[in-house]
Design a protein around this motif. Structure first.
Motif, PDB file in Angstrom:
ATOM      1  N   ARG A   1       0.829  -1.209   0.000  1.00  0.00           N
ATOM      2  CA  ARG A   1       0.000   0.000   0.000  1.00  0.00           C
ATOM      3  C   ARG A   1       0.866   1.264   0.000  1.00  0.00           C
ATOM      4  NH1 ARG A   1      -3.030  -2.760   4.003  1.00  0.00           N
ATOM      5  NH2 ARG A   1      -2.293  -1.296   5.571  1.00  0.00           N
ATOM      6  N   VAL A   2       1.919   1.252   0.815  1.00  0.00           N
ATOM      7  CA  VAL A   2       2.808   2.418   0.886  1.00  0.00           C
ATOM      8  C   VAL A   2       3.479   2.654  -0.461  1.00  0.00           C
ATOM      9  CG1 VAL A   2       4.970   3.285   1.910  1.00  0.00           C
ATOM     10  CG2 VAL A   2       3.208   2.263   3.374  1.00  0.00           C
ATOM     11  N   LEU A   3       4.024   1.613  -1.057  1.00  0.00           N
ATOM     12  CA  LEU A   3       4.718   1.765  -2.337  1.00  0.00           C
ATOM     13  C   LEU A   3       3.744   2.138  -3.461  1.00  0.00           C
ATOM     14  CD1 LEU A   3       7.363  -1.108  -2.262  1.00  0.00           C
ATOM     15  CD2 LEU A   3       7.680   1.323  -1.759  1.00  0.00           C
ATOM     16  N   HIS A   4       2.542   1.601  -3.408  1.00  0.00           N
ATOM     17  CA  HIS A   4       1.536   1.947  -4.412  1.00  0.00           C
ATOM     18  C   HIS A   4       1.181   3.438  -4.319  1.00  0.00           C
ATOM     19  CE1 HIS A   4      -1.706   1.463  -7.240  1.00  0.00           C
ATOM     20  NE2 HIS A   4      -2.532   2.047  -6.376  1.00  0.00           N
ATOM     21  N   PHE A   5       1.010   3.909  -3.087  1.00  0.00           N
ATOM     22  CA  PHE A   5       0.714   5.337  -2.882  1.00  0.00           C
ATOM     23  C   PHE A   5       1.859   6.195  -3.419  1.00  0.00           C
ATOM     24  CE2 PHE A   5       1.095   9.195  -0.326  1.00  0.00           C
ATOM     25  CZ  PHE A   5      -0.131   9.785  -0.582  1.00  0.00           C
ATOM     26  N   GLN A   6       3.100   5.815  -3.103  1.00  0.00           N
ATOM     27  CA  GLN A   6       4.258   6.581  -3.566  1.00  0.00           C
ATOM     28  C   GLN A   6       4.343   6.567  -5.091  1.00  0.00           C
ATOM     29  OE1 GLN A   6       6.359   8.554  -1.830  1.00  0.00           O
ATOM     30  NE2 GLN A   6       5.046   8.141  -0.066  1.00  0.00           N
ATOM     31  N   SER A   7       4.053   5.420  -5.691  1.00  0.00           N
ATOM     32  CA  SER A   7       4.111   5.289  -7.146  1.00  0.00           C
ATOM     33  C   SER A   7       3.055   6.150  -7.825  1.00  0.00           C
ATOM     34  CB  SER A   7       3.919   3.822  -7.534  1.00  0.00           C
ATOM     35  OG  SER A   7       3.828   3.689  -8.919  1.00  0.00           O
ATOM     36  N   SER A   8       1.856   6.196  -7.241  1.00  0.00           N
ATOM     37  CA  SER A   8       0.772   6.979  -7.858  1.00  0.00           C
ATOM     38  C   SER A   8       1.066   8.475  -7.818  1.00  0.00           C
ATOM     39  CB  SER A   8      -0.562   6.668  -7.181  1.00  0.00           C
ATOM     40  OG  SER A   8      -0.540   7.115  -5.839  1.00  0.00           O
ATOM     41  N   ASN A   9       1.921   8.910  -6.894  1.00  0.00           N
ATOM     42  CA  ASN A   9       2.274  10.329  -6.803  1.00  0.00           C
ATOM     43  C   ASN A   9       3.584  10.665  -7.524  1.00  0.00           C
ATOM     44  OD1 ASN A   9       0.026  10.997  -5.249  1.00  0.00           O
ATOM     45  ND2 ASN A   9       1.054  10.387  -3.370  1.00  0.00           N
ATOM     46  N   ALA A  10       4.267   9.660  -8.042  1.00  0.00           N
ATOM     47  CA  ALA A  10       5.572   9.892  -8.686  1.00  0.00           C
ATOM     48  C   ALA A  10       5.394  10.114 -10.177  1.00  0.00           C
ATOM     49  CB  ALA A  10       6.480   8.692  -8.436  1.00  0.00           C
TER      50      ALA A  10
END
Length: 185
Positions: A44-53
């Protein structure tokens, strides 16, 4: 350390070798190792970071996410720790070195697949202290009935007619002391 949360992912999300990247790496690694369901949290954390990158950062995070999704079924580290199982590759690498490298890669050695496998099977039994329980099973596989054909008849004259005689092999086989075998060294 579980290799499943990589420094690469944290650097892509929070900046190359920044204090924030290091802090998140340590935090996520601890969560993965000690928290039931830690793998889902990290996804979930990495998915959130990816969606904002954007751009290359996003590509790097997507690659890490793909790896993480594909390996998630192996990431039950809290369970492994409770069962006293190793969670890092060091134990396996050391086993490979002592089991394989020290025996099969000596100077001038070359092995066919069957011969190398035979040596590795015996060495693994010795090094895992299972020799005494495994030897009866292993040796039984090599005791086979044999047939001897007579080439002379009762008068001592050669004949083309063969008469098979079957031997069932030895009734008892003394278990050798594995420490005396050269492959134990």
């Amino acid at each position: 350390m579980p290799a499943s949360i990589s420094k690469e992912a944290c650097d892509a999300a929070w900046g190359e070798s920044t204090p924030e990247s290091k802090r998140y790496f340590d935090r996520l690694k601890t969560k993965l190792k000690e928290t039931d369901g830690g793998a889902k949290l990290i996804l979930r954390v990495l998915h959130f970071q990816s969606s904002n990158a954007k751009g290359n950062r996003r590509k790097r995070l997507e690659a890490e996410l793909t790896y993480f999704r594909n390996q998630q079924h192996r990431m039950y580290y809290p369970d492994y720790i409770r069962l006293n199982l190793p969670i890092a590759s060091g134990v396996m690498e050391a086993s490979c070195k002592t089991l394989v490298t020290q025996r099969l890669k000596r100077s001038g050695m070359a092995w066919a697949k069957a011969g190398g496998q035979a040596i590795l099977t015996l060495r693994s039994l010795i090094q895992s202290n299972r020799w005494h329980s495994a030897w009866p099973l292993l040796s039984a596989d090599f005791r086979k009935p044999i047939k001897i054909s007579k080439l002379r008849n009762s008068k001592g004259i050669k004949t083309h007619k063969t008469q098979p005689i079957t031997f069932s092999g030895f009734q008892s086989v003394r278990m050798p002391d594995y420490r005396s075998l050269p492959l134990a060294r």
